[in-house]
Design a protein around this motif. Structure first.
Motif, PDB file in Angstrom:
ATOM      1  N   LEU A 117       0.856  -1.178   0.000  1.00  0.00           N
ATOM      2  CA  LEU A 117       0.000   0.000   0.000  1.00  0.00           C
ATOM      3  C   LEU A 117       0.893   1.229   0.000  1.00  0.00           C
ATOM      4  O   LEU A 117       1.597   1.495   0.979  1.00  0.00           O
ATOM      5  CB  LEU A 117      -0.903  -0.028   1.234  1.00  0.00           C
ATOM      6  CG  LEU A 117      -2.104   0.914   1.260  1.00  0.00           C
ATOM      7  CD1 LEU A 117      -3.054   0.610   0.109  1.00  0.00           C
ATOM      8  CD2 LEU A 117      -2.828   0.806   2.588  1.00  0.00           C
ATOM      9  N   ASP A 131      -4.635  -7.037  -6.731  1.00  0.00           N
ATOM     10  CA  ASP A 131      -3.863  -5.802  -6.598  1.00  0.00           C
ATOM     11  C   ASP A 131      -3.967  -4.956  -7.859  1.00  0.00           C
ATOM     12  O   ASP A 131      -4.095  -3.723  -7.801  1.00  0.00           O
ATOM     13  CB  ASP A 131      -2.402  -6.155  -6.297  1.00  0.00           C
ATOM     14  CG  ASP A 131      -1.575  -4.933  -5.916  1.00  0.00           C
ATOM     15  OD1 ASP A 131      -2.170  -3.875  -5.649  1.00  0.00           O
ATOM     16  OD2 ASP A 131      -0.345  -5.038  -5.905  1.00  0.00           O
ATOM     17  N   CYS A 179      -7.329  -3.233  -7.966  1.00  0.00           N
ATOM     18  CA  CYS A 179      -7.383  -2.087  -7.051  1.00  0.00           C
ATOM     19  C   CYS A 179      -6.685  -0.869  -7.644  1.00  0.00           C
ATOM     20  O   CYS A 179      -7.117   0.270  -7.422  1.00  0.00           O
ATOM     21  CB  CYS A 179      -6.738  -2.456  -5.713  1.00  0.00           C
ATOM     22  SG  CYS A 179      -7.692  -3.621  -4.713  1.00  0.00           S
ATOM     23  N   SER A 215      -8.828   3.237  -8.453  1.00  0.00           N
ATOM     24  CA  SER A 215      -8.369   3.499  -7.094  1.00  0.00           C
ATOM     25  C   SER A 215      -8.911   4.841  -6.597  1.00  0.00           C
ATOM     26  O   SER A 215      -8.989   5.818  -7.345  1.00  0.00           O
ATOM     27  CB  SER A 215      -6.841   3.502  -7.044  1.00  0.00           C
ATOM     28  OG  SER A 215      -6.386   3.864  -5.758  1.00  0.00           O
ATOM     29  N   SER A 261      -7.396   6.094  -3.814  1.00  0.00           N
ATOM     30  CA  SER A 261      -6.296   6.543  -2.970  1.00  0.00           C
ATOM     31  C   SER A 261      -5.791   7.906  -3.422  1.00  0.00           C
ATOM     32  O   SER A 261      -5.788   8.232  -4.606  1.00  0.00           O
ATOM     33  CB  SER A 261      -5.151   5.524  -3.002  1.00  0.00           C
ATOM     34  OG  SER A 261      -5.575   4.270  -2.512  1.00  0.00           O
ATOM     35  N   GLY A 287      -7.116   2.442   1.223  1.00  0.00           N
ATOM     36  CA  GLY A 287      -6.907   1.064   0.785  1.00  0.00           C
ATOM     37  C   GLY A 287      -8.098   0.178   1.103  1.00  0.00           C
ATOM     38  O   GLY A 287      -8.457  -0.710   0.314  1.00  0.00           O
ATOM     39  N   ASN A 304     -10.708   0.729  -1.515  1.00  0.00           N
ATOM     40  CA  ASN A 304     -10.403  -0.001  -2.753  1.00  0.00           C
ATOM     41  C   ASN A 304     -10.782  -1.475  -2.628  1.00  0.00           C
ATOM     42  O   ASN A 304     -11.357  -2.069  -3.555  1.00  0.00           O
ATOM     43  CB  ASN A 304      -8.916   0.137  -3.075  1.00  0.00           C
ATOM     44  CG  ASN A 304      -8.528   1.551  -3.435  1.00  0.00           C
ATOM     45  OD1 ASN A 304      -9.351   2.339  -3.899  1.00  0.00           O
ATOM     46  ND2 ASN A 304      -7.267   1.886  -3.231  1.00  0.00           N
TER      47      ASN A 304
END
Length: 312
Positions: free
Chosen positions: A61, A244, A247, A251, A253, A266, A269
């Motif tokens: 992350l 992954d 994500c 995203s 983020s 995170g 996601n």
């Protein structure tokens, strides 16, 4: 909402009681977001019944702020961040369980790190199901594979093995003999009860060691010359990597120096991907046309999620 207003709300966002944070952080560095993290993991486990095969791997992350357990992994795109050990369903890529790696702050009760994460944390929800776990060489060992076959675990594993393990016989290694070295695309199998150890040579200077507690046939694909064990590993190992990637494509983020906000992003996601996987299953069962992730993001008010989550 203006940018200043959004930044102000993010600065005021907390997930624990700051009064007792310093006292609790001595025992758990993940304290600022531990409570909501555990609640989220409970929901992920309760709303999905995993299939026969699961995968355990790591996710980084991205985070460059101040953190005692921040990791540097050069082969990852972000390179710096919080390392998450994730268990996903190999078929659907649903995230079943996740745990942050806290570095030296991880209390393992005398177990090795790989054994602690697999035995004590991830697989509790699948104990006794006779399922299979695909893992890399950070978790795999012969004594650990034998322990998982017993009660209360009743689980099998398939994983790569580090070349420096003492359990690997010298006959399986790439030593020079009077007849020269082993030929390329040759396989050797060794058995120890229910445990199968494979040595495969794909290149002249490379050896691949595999450990399995569920493959007793020791068969080789006549077309590719590869053992069936390696083909099974390649088929099931990509659960976490695909998750992954999903994500990172969609995203939410954002850059932040606050660790709880980074972890919370995170979690958002993970929640989006898990919800989309459940939605796809429900849509296929009901015979509806599935929408892609981008269409779902553009139509948040659509009837996309059903209460009858994937249960078997």
């Amino acid at each position: 909402m203006s940018k200043e207003r959004c930044d102000f709300l993010l600065q005021c966002l907390h997930f624990d009681d700051k009064t007792f944070r310093l006292q609790r952080q001595k025992d758990d560095p993940f304290t600022p977001i531990r409570d909501i993290w555990e609640l989220f993991m409970v929901q992920c486990r309760q709303n999905y019944v995993p299939g026969t095969n699961v995968t355990i791997d790591e996710q980084l992350l991205a985070f460059r702020g101040r953190c005692k357990f921040r990791m540097y992994i050069p082969n990852k795109p972000a390179k710096y961040g919080v390392k998450l050990e994730i268990m996903c369903d190999s078929g659907t890529r649903y995230m079943l369980d996740c745990m942050p790696y806290l570095g030296k702050g991880t209390y393992t009760s005398g177990l090795s790190l790989g054994e602690y994460f697999v035995k004590e944390l991830y697989t509790r929800s699948i104990h006794g199901t006779n399922g299979n776990i695909t893992m890399d060489n950070w978790f795999t060992s012969v004594p650990f594979a034998k322990q998982l076959l017993r009660q209360p675990y009743k689980l099998t594993i398939v994983g790569t093995l580090q070349t420096n393990k003492r359990e690997i016989p010298d006959e399986l290694k790439n030593h020079r003999t009077s007849n020269g070295t082993r030929r390329v695309n040759t396989s050797m199998f060794v058995y120890d009860g229910p445990i199968t150890l494979l040595s495969y040579k794909p290149k002249p200077s490379k050896m691949v060691y595999m450990l399995s507690s569920c493959d007793e046939e020791a068969s080789v694909n006549p077309e590719t010359k590869k053992p069936r064990l390696i083909e099974f590993y390649n088929k099931t190992k990509g659960g976490v990597d695909t998750f992954d990637q999903m994500c990172s494509i969609m995203s939410c983020s954002r850059k932040t120096n606050c660790l709880p906000i980074c972890v919370f992003n995170g979690m958002m996601n993970i929640a989006c991907i898990n919800s989309y996987i459940i939605y796809c299953h429900n849509a296929s069962v009901q015979g509806q046309k599935r929408m892609n992730c981008r269409t779902m993001a553009e139509n948040p008010t659509g009837n996309l999620y059903h209460a009858d989550a994937y249960q078997e």
